[in-house]
Design a protein around this motif. Structure first.
Motif, PDB file in Angstrom:
ATOM      1  N   ASN A 216      45.289 -25.556 -57.971  1.00  0.00           N
ATOM      2  CA  ASN A 216      44.573 -26.492 -58.848  1.00  0.00           C
ATOM      3  C   ASN A 216      43.418 -25.796 -59.563  1.00  0.00           C
ATOM      4  O   ASN A 216      43.190 -26.012 -60.762  1.00  0.00           O
TER       5      ASN A 216
ATOM      6  N   ALA B  43      34.046 -31.313 -56.917  1.00  0.00           N
ATOM      7  CA  ALA B  43      35.450 -31.702 -56.754  1.00  0.00           C
ATOM      8  C   ALA B  43      36.107 -30.960 -55.592  1.00  0.00           C
ATOM      9  O   ALA B  43      36.839 -31.557 -54.791  1.00  0.00           O
ATOM     10  N   HIS B  44      35.845 -29.663 -55.472  1.00  0.00           N
ATOM     11  CA  HIS B  44      36.455 -28.886 -54.388  1.00  0.00           C
ATOM     12  C   HIS B  44      35.858 -29.263 -53.036  1.00  0.00           C
ATOM     13  O   HIS B  44      36.576 -29.318 -52.025  1.00  0.00           O
TER      14      HIS B  44
ATOM     15  N   LEU C 188      34.841 -32.136 -52.149  1.00  0.00           N
ATOM     16  CA  LEU C 188      35.374 -33.445 -51.770  1.00  0.00           C
ATOM     17  C   LEU C 188      36.890 -33.429 -51.587  1.00  0.00           C
ATOM     18  O   LEU C 188      37.492 -34.478 -51.358  1.00  0.00           O
TER      19      LEU C 188
ATOM     20  N   ARG D 202      39.131 -32.875 -53.906  1.00  0.00           N
ATOM     21  CA  ARG D 202      39.784 -33.495 -55.062  1.00  0.00           C
ATOM     22  C   ARG D 202      39.994 -32.461 -56.168  1.00  0.00           C
ATOM     23  O   ARG D 202      39.767 -32.732 -57.350  1.00  0.00           O
ATOM     24  N   SER D 203      40.429 -31.272 -55.803  1.00  0.00           N
ATOM     25  CA  SER D 203      40.565 -30.191 -56.787  1.00  0.00           C
ATOM     26  C   SER D 203      41.604 -30.493 -57.855  1.00  0.00           C
ATOM     27  O   SER D 203      41.561 -29.933 -58.949  1.00  0.00           O
TER      28      SER D 203
ATOM     29  N   LEU E  19      41.800 -32.964 -59.694  1.00  0.00           N
ATOM     30  CA  LEU E  19      41.149 -33.555 -60.869  1.00  0.00           C
ATOM     31  C   LEU E  19      40.742 -32.488 -61.875  1.00  0.00           C
ATOM     32  O   LEU E  19      40.768 -32.728 -63.089  1.00  0.00           O
TER      33      LEU E  19
ATOM     34  N   ARG F  47      36.377 -39.770 -62.276  1.00  0.00           N
ATOM     35  CA  ARG F  47      37.475 -40.014 -61.336  1.00  0.00           C
ATOM     36  C   ARG F  47      37.093 -39.704 -59.891  1.00  0.00           C
ATOM     37  O   ARG F  47      37.868 -39.971 -58.980  1.00  0.00           O
ATOM     38  N   LEU F  48      35.922 -39.103 -59.696  1.00  0.00           N
ATOM     39  CA  LEU F  48      35.459 -38.818 -58.335  1.00  0.00           C
ATOM     40  C   LEU F  48      34.771 -40.016 -57.682  1.00  0.00           C
ATOM     41  O   LEU F  48      34.531 -40.013 -56.480  1.00  0.00           O
TER      42      LEU F  48
ATOM     43  N   THR G 177      33.816 -43.515 -55.953  1.00  0.00           N
ATOM     44  CA  THR G 177      34.429 -44.361 -54.931  1.00  0.00           C
ATOM     45  C   THR G 177      33.794 -45.749 -55.014  1.00  0.00           C
ATOM     46  O   THR G 177      32.887 -45.982 -55.821  1.00  0.00           O
TER      47      THR G 177
END
Length: 513
Positions: free
Chosen positions: A237, A374-375, A377, A379-380, A382, A427-428, A430
């Protein structure tokens, strides 16, 4: 948190890292000035293009592994045995060495084709030597910027980097003594020698550390590393994101201009970008990347607090603004003098391109922090999706470069960077948490920068020209900017709580109480 990543360990690493990085940045700046002054303009253009291809090759061959080491090496150090840590570290190194070797071989074989495609002046030999440099320097960066940094061996990493810079200064000075060697090829040989020495030093430091901690017990006996399939998915990713980002990065812009306009435009544009790269090395986000990235990931791994993680990201971004905005102010007001002074009068026309590159750095700093968030969390994915959506950017750059609208070119780059961060961050979010930029705080930073610009412009005639005048203007810009930020209190309450206690107990705070 264990002693490996305790507050004391981080403070010690910051001191070692900062001292070493300052010396290395100064040496790198001297190398930059020496090369710009000594290489003839056509050879300088060849060097700029060859080094851009080297940087692109490093990204293409990296497969995003820098994020695998950044996320999982600190976890292994905290939770696994010393034997497992050592095995994992060498595996990370071997994977990247193999991919770098493949990339270097491809660059070596394609050198004649690339020379013709980019309309370079007999740069095939230089490209082939830089292909070898790509492998040696790439492996050296894996040691220095990834493994040693993630293990908080900052002193070792900086000694290795200093070895490279000192060797580069010596070799470049020696090579350029002969008029016939003032070429991109001669410089490539100097780069190869310096990178090789740095690689050897870094390898020795890493080996000694892993041997010393081989018998360390596990911090969490039940913990085990994720499977390589999962780790490589995160790397994939990051790699896809890097590829897309590369398509609108500075290296691609340089090559695009070389192809469309020719080497006569490459030299000043490349000079301005290289000067901006020297600035980037001093930015907190890059200057302290090994520390900041490891600290944020280790803290979040221990605390699991999203709110604190987001606040630390915002604080790190503002630290970059504190450094970069005063420099941008000085370059806007006196950039032509600065470019002429550093290049020996060759590239005074690089003034406004330099302003453009520094403006791009402003938003790039947040791009880098967005990737980190992102990494951290997990969520790479994204980052790769956002990058793919922005794949239209190279087409826009091509159209702008062909029309030679330089200001618009930098506008495209800034918009791409802003759009990237927005698409990932939105998009991260919640149900309980969302990352937010504090626009009022940023407006206060902007107001302080305007005051600094006014002060530098007002003293322009009185200060005169020369090196001392530039240093005075820079010092004035920093003094006015930092004073304005302090007076306007350009921090949120949450960010203030994470600042050192000495700053929170400033005279202004005590007066308010």
């Amino acid at each position: 948190m264990g002693a490996n990543y305790s507050a004391a360990a981080f403070r010690r690493s910051i001191v070692q890292y900062t001292a070493g990085r300052l010396l290395n940045a100064l040496a790198a700046f001297l190398i930059f000035v020496w090369i710009a002054r000594q290489l003839p303009e056509p050879q300088y253009a060849n060097y700029i293009a060859a080094f851009a291809l080297l940087e692109i090759g490093l990204v293409l061959s990296g497969f995003g592994m820098e994020w695998v080491t950044a996320v999982f090496v600190p976890q292994a150090k905290l939770k696994a045995t010393g034997k497992i840590l050592g095995k994992f570290v060498w595996q990370c190194l071997m994977v990247q060495a193999c991919t770098l070797l493949i990339g270097a071989c491809l660059l070596f074989m394609l050198a004649p084709t690339l020379n013709d495609w980019f309309r370079l002046e007999n740069a095939t030999g230089a490209l082939r030597i830089y292909a070898v440099v790509m492998f040696v320097e790439g492996v050296g960066r894996v040691f220095r910027d990834q493994l040693l940094s993630c293990l908080l061996l900052q002193a070792a990493a900086q000694v290795s980097q200093m070895t490279r810079n000192i060797a580069m200064l010596v070799f470049a000075f020696w090579v350029f003594q002969n008029e016939g060697w003032r070429t991109a090829e001669g410089l490539a040989i100097a780069e190869l020698s310096a990178s090789g020495g740095s690689l050897i030093v870094a390898a020795i430091f890493l080996y000694r550390h892993l041997v010393a901690c081989r018998d360390d017990p596990a911090g969490e006996p039940d913990w085990c590393l994720p499977r390589w399939r999962e780790m490589l998915r995160a790397g994939r990713n990051a790699w896809i994101s890097n590829l897309a980002n590369l398509s609108w990065g500075g290296q691609m812009v340089i090559l695009l201009v070389t192809r469309i306009i020719g080497t006569e435009a490459t030299a000043p544009l490349g000079f301005s970008r290289n000067l901006a790269e020297q600035v980037r090395k001093f930015m907190p986000m890059d200057f302290l990347l090994g520390i900041i990235r490891t600290l944020l990931i280790a803290r979040f791994s221990e605390e699991g607090d999203l709110q604190k993680m987001g606040t630390r990201i915002g604080l790190a971004f503002k630290a970059n603004l504190l450094f970069l905005l005063p420099l941008l102010v000085v370059v806007i007001v006196r950039g032509e003098e600065i470019c002429g002074l550093l290049s020996g009068g060759r590239y005074e026309t690089a003034h406004w391109p330099l302003v453009g590159w520094l403006t791009v750095l402003l938003v790039w700093a947040h791009h880098r922090l967005t990737d980190l968030l992102a990494h951290a969390l997990g969520r790479s994915g994204l980052t790769s999706r956002a990058s793919i959506l922005l794949s239209v950017t190279p087409l826009l750059l091509f159209l702008v470069a062909e029309a030679q609208h330089w200001a618009l070119l930098f506008v495209v780059l800034v918009i791409a960077e802003v759009a990237y961060s927005y698409m990932v961050l939105v998009r991260l979010k919640t149900a309980q948490w969302r990352y937010r930029l504090h626009w009022i705080s940023l407006a206060k930073f902007g107001l302080a920068a305007l005051l600094a610009a006014g002060a530098v412009a007002a003293t322009k005639v009185a200060a005169g020209g020369g090196v001392m005048a530039m240093l005075i203007a820079t010092g004035l810009a920093f003094a006015v900017m930092w004073t304005g930020v302090w007076v306007f209190r350009a921090w949120t309450h949450e960010e203030e709580m994470l600042l050192p206690e000495r700053i929170r107990r400033s005279p202004l705070k005590r007066r308010e109480k």
